[in-house]
Design a protein around this motif. Sequence first.
Motif, mmCIF file in Angstrom:
data_model
loop_
_atom_site.group_PDB
_atom_site.id
_atom_site.type_symbol
_atom_site.label_atom_id
_atom_site.label_comp_id
_atom_site.label_asym_id
_atom_site.label_seq_id
_atom_site.Cartn_x
_atom_site.Cartn_y
_atom_site.Cartn_z
ATOM 1 N N GLY A 73 23.725 72.641 -10.707
ATOM 2 C CA GLY A 73 23.883 71.334 -10.095
ATOM 3 C C GLY A 73 23.898 71.398 -8.580
ATOM 4 O O GLY A 73 23.586 72.431 -7.980
ATOM 5 N N PRO A 74 24.290 70.302 -7.921
ATOM 6 C CA PRO A 74 24.277 70.258 -6.459
ATOM 7 C C PRO A 74 25.576 70.754 -5.836
ATOM 8 O O PRO A 74 26.643 70.691 -6.446
ATOM 9 C CB PRO A 74 24.080 68.765 -6.174
ATOM 10 C CG PRO A 74 24.763 68.083 -7.331
ATOM 11 C CD PRO A 74 24.556 68.972 -8.514
ATOM 12 N N LEU A 75 25.467 71.240 -4.612
ATOM 13 C CA LEU A 75 26.609 71.565 -3.773
ATOM 14 C C LEU A 75 26.407 70.885 -2.426
ATOM 15 O O LEU A 75 25.329 70.992 -1.837
ATOM 16 C CB LEU A 75 26.733 73.079 -3.558
ATOM 17 C CG LEU A 75 27.235 73.939 -4.728
ATOM 18 C CD1 LEU A 75 27.118 75.412 -4.355
ATOM 19 C CD2 LEU A 75 28.673 73.590 -5.079
ATOM 20 N N THR A 76 27.438 70.194 -1.939
ATOM 21 C CA THR A 76 27.343 69.589 -0.613
ATOM 22 C C THR A 76 27.495 70.676 0.446
ATOM 23 O O THR A 76 27.931 71.804 0.158
ATOM 24 C CB THR A 76 28.431 68.529 -0.410
ATOM 25 O OG1 THR A 76 29.724 69.181 -0.424
ATOM 26 C CG2 THR A 76 28.385 67.462 -1.500
ATOM 27 N N PHE A 77 27.153 70.341 1.678
ATOM 28 C CA PHE A 77 27.357 71.295 2.768
ATOM 29 C C PHE A 77 28.837 71.639 2.924
ATOM 30 O O PHE A 77 29.186 72.785 3.222
ATOM 31 C CB PHE A 77 26.799 70.740 4.082
ATOM 32 C CG PHE A 77 25.305 70.805 4.173
ATOM 33 C CD1 PHE A 77 24.661 72.028 4.301
ATOM 34 C CD2 PHE A 77 24.527 69.656 4.112
ATOM 35 C CE1 PHE A 77 23.276 72.103 4.386
ATOM 36 C CE2 PHE A 77 23.145 69.720 4.189
ATOM 37 C CZ PHE A 77 22.520 70.952 4.325
ATOM 38 N N ASP A 78 29.715 70.654 2.701
ATOM 39 C CA ASP A 78 31.153 70.922 2.781
ATOM 40 C C ASP A 78 31.576 71.912 1.695
ATOM 41 O O ASP A 78 32.384 72.816 1.953
ATOM 42 C CB ASP A 78 31.938 69.615 2.634
ATOM 43 C CG ASP A 78 33.437 69.827 2.767
ATOM 44 O OD1 ASP A 78 33.877 70.220 3.864
ATOM 45 O OD2 ASP A 78 34.163 69.612 1.761
ATOM 46 N N GLU A 79 31.039 71.760 0.499
ATOM 47 C CA GLU A 79 31.380 72.695 -0.576
ATOM 48 C C GLU A 79 30.850 74.098 -0.272
ATOM 49 O O GLU A 79 31.540 75.099 -0.535
ATOM 50 C CB GLU A 79 30.814 72.195 -1.906
ATOM 51 C CG GLU A 79 31.537 70.972 -2.454
ATOM 52 C CD GLU A 79 30.861 70.390 -3.679
ATOM 53 O OE1 GLU A 79 31.582 70.007 -4.623
ATOM 54 O OE2 GLU A 79 29.612 70.314 -3.691
ATOM 55 N N LEU A 80 29.639 74.197 0.254
ATOM 56 C CA LEU A 80 29.116 75.496 0.642
ATOM 57 C C LEU A 80 29.997 76.148 1.706
ATOM 58 O O LEU A 80 30.275 77.357 1.652
ATOM 59 C CB LEU A 80 27.682 75.355 1.176
ATOM 60 C CG LEU A 80 26.582 75.057 0.161
ATOM 61 C CD1 LEU A 80 25.275 74.737 0.879
ATOM 62 C CD2 LEU A 80 26.386 76.238 -0.789
ATOM 63 N N GLU A 81 30.456 75.348 2.654
ATOM 64 C CA GLU A 81 31.311 75.861 3.725
ATOM 65 C C GLU A 81 32.640 76.366 3.179
ATOM 66 O O GLU A 81 33.072 77.487 3.465
ATOM 67 C CB GLU A 81 31.523 74.764 4.777
ATOM 68 C CG GLU A 81 32.488 75.122 5.894
ATOM 69 C CD GLU A 81 31.930 76.152 6.861
ATOM 70 O OE1 GLU A 81 32.672 76.518 7.790
ATOM 71 O OE2 GLU A 81 30.785 76.602 6.698
ATOM 72 N N ARG A 82 33.301 75.552 2.352
ATOM 73 C CA ARG A 82 34.636 75.924 1.869
ATOM 74 C C ARG A 82 34.575 77.085 0.866
ATOM 75 O O ARG A 82 35.405 77.992 0.910
ATOM 76 C CB ARG A 82 35.321 74.713 1.248
ATOM 77 C CG ARG A 82 35.750 73.660 2.282
ATOM 78 C CD ARG A 82 36.606 72.561 1.694
ATOM 79 N NE ARG A 82 35.850 71.668 0.820
ATOM 80 C CZ ARG A 82 35.897 71.710 -0.502
ATOM 81 N NH1 ARG A 82 36.663 72.602 -1.126
ATOM 82 N NH2 ARG A 82 35.184 70.856 -1.221
ATOM 83 N N LYS A 83 33.607 77.064 -0.035
ATOM 84 C CA LYS A 83 33.508 78.151 -1.013
ATOM 85 C C LYS A 83 33.179 79.479 -0.325
ATOM 86 O O LYS A 83 33.704 80.539 -0.705
ATOM 87 C CB LYS A 83 32.445 77.818 -2.066
ATOM 88 C CG LYS A 83 32.874 76.756 -3.073
ATOM 89 C CD LYS A 83 31.758 76.458 -4.060
ATOM 90 C CE LYS A 83 32.179 75.421 -5.084
ATOM 91 N NZ LYS A 83 33.222 75.936 -6.009
ATOM 92 N N SER A 84 32.328 79.442 0.673
ATOM 93 C CA SER A 84 32.009 80.689 1.378
ATOM 94 C C SER A 84 33.177 81.151 2.244
ATOM 95 O O SER A 84 33.368 82.359 2.438
ATOM 96 C CB SER A 84 30.741 80.528 2.223
ATOM 97 O OG SER A 84 30.870 79.487 3.171
ATOM 98 N N ASN A 85 33.967 80.211 2.775
ATOM 99 C CA ASN A 85 35.204 80.590 3.472
ATOM 100 C C ASN A 85 36.116 81.370 2.528
ATOM 101 O O ASN A 85 36.664 82.418 2.886
ATOM 102 C CB ASN A 85 35.956 79.348 3.957
ATOM 103 C CG ASN A 85 35.326 78.692 5.163
ATOM 104 O OD1 ASN A 85 34.501 79.294 5.857
ATOM 105 N ND2 ASN A 85 35.685 77.442 5.418
ATOM 106 N N ALA A 86 36.284 80.834 1.322
ATOM 107 C CA ALA A 86 37.163 81.474 0.338
ATOM 108 C C ALA A 86 36.650 82.862 -0.034
ATOM 109 O O ALA A 86 37.428 83.826 -0.155
ATOM 110 C CB ALA A 86 37.286 80.589 -0.908
#
Length: 542
Positions: A73-86
Motif C-alpha cells: 500500500g501507500p506510505l506518506t512522506f511523513d510515514e517514511l520519515e518517522r519509520k526511517s527515524n525509528a
Amino acid sequence: MKTPPVVSELVTRVTEKARSVGVMWRAGLLPFPRLDEGVRSLVLTSTYGPIAGAVRIAARRNPMDTGLVDERGPLTFDELERKSNALARAWAGRGVGPGSSIAALCRDHRGLVLTMLAANKLGAALLLMNTGFARPQLTDVAAREKVRVLVYDEEFTDLLSGIEGVDRYLGWVDDPAATGGVTTLDELIDGSDDTAPEAPPKPGGLVLLTSGTTGTPKGAPRPKISGLDSAQFLDRIPLRVGEATYMGAPLFHGTGISQFILSLALGNTVVVRRRFDPEEALRGVEQYGCTALVLVPTMLQRIIDLGPEIIGKYDTSSLRIIFLAGSALPPDIGNRATEIFGPVIHNLYGSTEVAVAAVATPEDWGKAPGTVGRPPVGCRVALYDERGARITAPHVTGRVFVGSGLAFEGYTDGRNKEIIDGLLASGDVGHFDEDGLLFIDGRDDEMIVSGGENVYPIEVENLLVEHPDILEAGVVGVPDDEFGQRLKAVVARASGSTLDADEVRSFVKENLARYKVPRDVEFVEALPRNATGKLLRDELTS
C-alpha cells in the motif's frame, strides 16, 4: 590574446553551475520567490545524503502526500520519515553508525527504501546488492566491502549462507513462519522511538556494484551527490515537482536509483513493485496518473509485446516520459514504443562508473533513432583513438570518455578506469553524427574481427530485431580456423514463426555488408540476460 586554460576552465564551470541552477528552477527544485527553501533543501541533502535529505524536505513541505507505493500500500512522506527515524535509532542502539557498511539484497519495496533512508541518517555506507548475483559473488562482495549489517528478502536466505560476521535483518517476509528467528525491519521499527536522530558528521555515501559479467562485481562508490548534480538529468528529462513515477527498473541499479532519488527530490510519488510485470506497469501508470515510466529496454519490449488489445485497456495518456537506460535500446523497439505512446522516449547512456553521459530526447530520437543524444549540463563526452588522440570528425568510431559530476572516483578495491584529459573511459566505442548526436557502437572489448574486417555486434543485433519474426537477437564471435573469428547469431523467434537460418542470413545480407552476415544461426526461446536486462554474451558462445 589567448585565454589561459585555467581561466577558460573557470568560466566553463561557472557557466555550468549557472545553467544547473536554471534547470533546477524550471523543474521546481528551487521554488521562487522562496529561494530560502531551495537553499534549505541543498543543506539537508548535503547533510543527510540525497535520499534521506529528499524525504525530510518532502515531509516538511507536504507530509501527507504519498511518497511511496508498494504491494503493501501507500506510505506518506511523513510515514517514511518517522519509520526511517525509528529504524536509524534502533540500529544506532546496536552500534551501527558512521563508518559502518549496510548492505541490502532486496527487491523494490518499502523495506529497501527504509534501509536506504536509515543508512543516510546514520552516516553509514549503503551497499546495494544485485538480486541476480550468485552465492559466491555475494559472499565475496560482502567480505570485500566489510559489511556490518545485512538486510535481505526472505527468498534470498540460502544465497547469503556464506556470509559470516554480520547482523541480519529481513526486509520482506513471504511466510511469517519462515523467518528462522531473524529480526524483521518491522519489528525493529515498531519497538523504537521515531523522533529524528542527530545528524551524522557526514553523509555515508552510496556504493553501486558493476554487473559482474566478467568476474566478481566491483564497487563503484558515490561518496557524495550534490543537489546541483540533479540538473544533469533534468536538463534533458522534463521531470517536474508533484508528479508520479512508476519505477520498473530495479533500485539496486544505477538507472533505478538515480531516478528514484530524483523523484523523491521533486516530492513525487514513486510506485514500485517487487517484480516487473508489463501489464501491471500499465495498470500502475493509469491508477496513479504516472507521468514517468522508468525501464530497462527489455522491459519496454515486454510491454510492446503485450499487443494493442491489452495495451489499449489502459489509459496511459498521463505519460510524458519513458526513461530508458541500462543497456542499448534497439531503434525498432524505440520506434514501436513511439507509435504506441507518442513522443516520450528518453534514452540515457551512462554506466555504473561514469553515471550520466548523454540523453536522447524524443526530438533527438525522432531525428535519429538509436541515438543516445547529447551530454546534459555538467557532462562532457569525447572520443579518442587507440593512441589517445582526440576524434572530432563525424561518423568516425572511437573510444568514449566521459566527464560528469556524478562519476565515481575509483573502485572500492583501489582500481580505476583509464583517464584522458580528465575524462573517464566508459569502456564503449561510439561515434557522433554531423548534428553532434552520439551513437554507441558497442563495447570496446566486444569488437569481432572476421577475415580482417571489424564488426560490432550491436549493428547486426539492431538489424535483426527489425525482422517481424524476431523478438530478440544476440551476435557474438566464435573461433574460426580460416577467418580467425566468424559471427554467430542467437535468435528468439516470435510465437508461431517458422523462420530458418537461411532466411536470417539472407535478411542480414540484404541490409549489411557481406562480412557482417552470421555464418552460424541458433534459435532459442529467450536470450540469457541479467537482472537489469544486459545480454550475457559469454553464454551465447557455447
